[in-house]
Design an enzyme around this catalytic site. Structure first.
Site, short mmCIF file in Angstrom:
data_model
loop_
_atom_site.label_atom_id
_atom_site.label_comp_id
_atom_site.label_asym_id
_atom_site.label_seq_id
_atom_site.Cartn_x
_atom_site.Cartn_y
_atom_site.Cartn_z
N GLU A 92 32.90 24.37 -96.28
CA GLU A 92 32.88 25.62 -95.51
C GLU A 92 31.46 26.17 -95.41
OE1 GLU A 92 35.80 28.26 -97.20
OE2 GLU A 92 37.35 26.72 -97.11
N ARG A 107 42.35 24.90 -101.51
CA ARG A 107 40.93 24.64 -101.38
C ARG A 107 40.76 23.36 -100.57
NH1 ARG A 107 40.21 29.17 -102.49
NH2 ARG A 107 38.99 30.06 -104.19
N ALA A 145 43.38 33.53 -95.76
CA ALA A 145 44.76 33.67 -96.28
C ALA A 145 44.96 34.97 -97.08
CB ALA A 145 45.14 32.46 -97.11
N GLY A 147 52.62 27.33 -108.74
CA GLY A 147 52.19 28.55 -109.44
C GLY A 147 52.70 29.76 -108.68
N ARG A 148 52.02 30.89 -108.89
CA ARG A 148 52.50 32.13 -108.26
C ARG A 148 52.57 32.01 -106.74
NH1 ARG A 148 48.66 33.79 -111.78
NH2 ARG A 148 49.20 35.19 -113.48
N ILE A 149 51.54 31.41 -106.14
CA ILE A 149 51.51 31.37 -104.67
C ILE A 149 52.55 30.37 -104.16
CG2 ILE A 149 50.09 30.88 -102.64
CD1 ILE A 149 47.65 31.87 -104.30
N THR A 162 46.32 25.99 -97.82
CA THR A 162 45.70 27.31 -98.01
C THR A 162 45.05 27.39 -99.39
OG1 THR A 162 47.86 28.11 -98.76
CG2 THR A 162 47.25 28.64 -96.50
N HIS A 195 39.51 30.52 -93.42
CA HIS A 195 39.70 30.96 -94.80
C HIS A 195 40.05 32.46 -94.88
CE1 HIS A 195 38.60 29.85 -99.21
NE2 HIS A 195 39.63 30.69 -99.16
C1 GLV Z 1 40.73 32.76 -102.08
O1 GLV Z 1 40.55 31.72 -101.54
C2 GLV Z 1 40.92 32.93 -103.49
O2 GLV Z 1 40.79 31.98 -104.27
O3 GLV Z 1 41.22 34.07 -103.90
#
Ligand code: GLV
Length: 316
Positions: A263, A234, A283, A157-159, A232, A281
């Site tokens: 978490e 889940r 990122a 996806g975008r990331i 990064t 967490h």
């Molecule tokens: C961060 O973990 C998000 O989902 O924006």
């Protein structure tokens, strides 16, 4: 007067859309989440909620809101596994999130973990800080080269694509796997093949029933022993126990993690695992991005309350 519950103090400027539209904001001071009982009570008093991924917006909370006048829940995050979206849809409560604004910041952090884990940065720094570094040594902290390595992206996806752009700059070969063919260069149709070909594996899929423990003991065993695993996305996408076992056994070389299954608890065997970089967490945690995320979530609320369709509607 419309009332909006904001479950935490947000970065300065984040609330602007709500204030600009004249909504009455009820905001929790500080950074501790409400309990489920508090949330259930409060949602019944508001038209909208702006929440964080550490707030569990489950069916009872949504029911309490919908029984009163709750119309929208906006998550200040792109992932929304903390919200029972099916229940929201059934109850007619809109859910929004914040895609797009955090891609580059999150990809920066993923790449930070790719580099830090591959080059054993945490271990080396830890030794230096505790006075255990005896000076330059030709055999010390021998990590893996990132340049020239093959990066396998799980999810595109975008990331994932933002990470791919960075990887190209480092001269990496970039492959990706998604459930549905992307028809883009580097697509690998089988996750197993991607695992077998990757020097670095980086995870960029949302948490869903179908992605829970997507990377478990069987998948980790398909990686080559010099492979580096970065997550990064889940925590529950990776079976933490299996990853800890693989790191301790040396069947996976290194790992860089920003997210965890439970978490803020981190599996003790991950804490003690060698060659492992662990971040809490963070990122998306740049000042500009977190502010923008808050604004986008608040804008989603404003849109729903004004009868407009928000740009980032999850319950479409
Ligand atoms: C961060 O973990 C998000 O989902 O924006």
């Amino acid at each position: 007067m419309t009332r909006v519950l904001v479950t935490r103090a947000l970065p300065t400027g984040g609330l602007e859309p709500l204030v600009g539209d004249g909504h009455d904001v009820v905001q929790r001071a500080g950074d501790t989440p409400y309990t489920q009982a508090e949330l259930t009570e409060l949602v019944a008093t508001v038209d909208a909620v702006v929440c964080l991924l550490t707030d569990r917006i489950d069916e009872p909370v949504l029911e309490a809101g919908a029984a009163s006048h709750l119309r929208v829940v906006a998550n200040v995050a792109v992932g929304y596994d903390n919200i029972d979206v099916d229940a929201a849809r059934r109850l007619g409560v809109a859910v929004c999130n914040t895609p797009g604004v955090l891609d580059e910041t999150t990809a920066d952090a993923a790449f930070l973990l790719v580099l830090a884990a591959s080059r054993l940065a945490s271990e080396a720094e830890r030794d230096l800080r505790r006075g255990a570094w005896s000076g330059w040594g030709i055999n010390q902290y021998l990590g893996n080269d990132v340049h020239g390595a093959t990066l396998g992206l799980v999810g595109y996806g975008r990331i994932g694509r933002a990470v791919a752009r960075r990887a190209s700059g480092f001269g990496m070969q970039v492959l990706h796997h998604t459930r549905h063919p992307t028809d883009m260069p580097g697509y690998v149709g089988s996750l197993d093949d991607l695992l077998a070909e990757s020097d670095v594996l980086s995870i960029h899929v949302p948490l869903r029933d179908s992605t829970r423990h997507l990377i478990g003991a069987r998948e980790l065993a398909l990686l080559r022993p010099h492979a580096v695993v970065v997550n990064t996305a889940r925590g529950p996408v990776v079976d933490e126990e299996a990853l800890a076992d693989a790191l301790h056994a040396g069947t996976v070389f290194a790992a860089g993690l920003d997210v965890y299954e439970d978490e803020p608890t981190v599996h003790p065997r991950l804490l003690s695992a060698p060659r492992t970089v662990l971040l809490p967490h963070i990122a998306s945690a740049s000042r500009a991005t977190r502010t923008q995320m808050a604004r986008v979530a608040c804008q989603g609320v404003c849109d729903v309350l004004a009868g407009r369709r928000p740009e980032n509607l999850v319950t479409a």
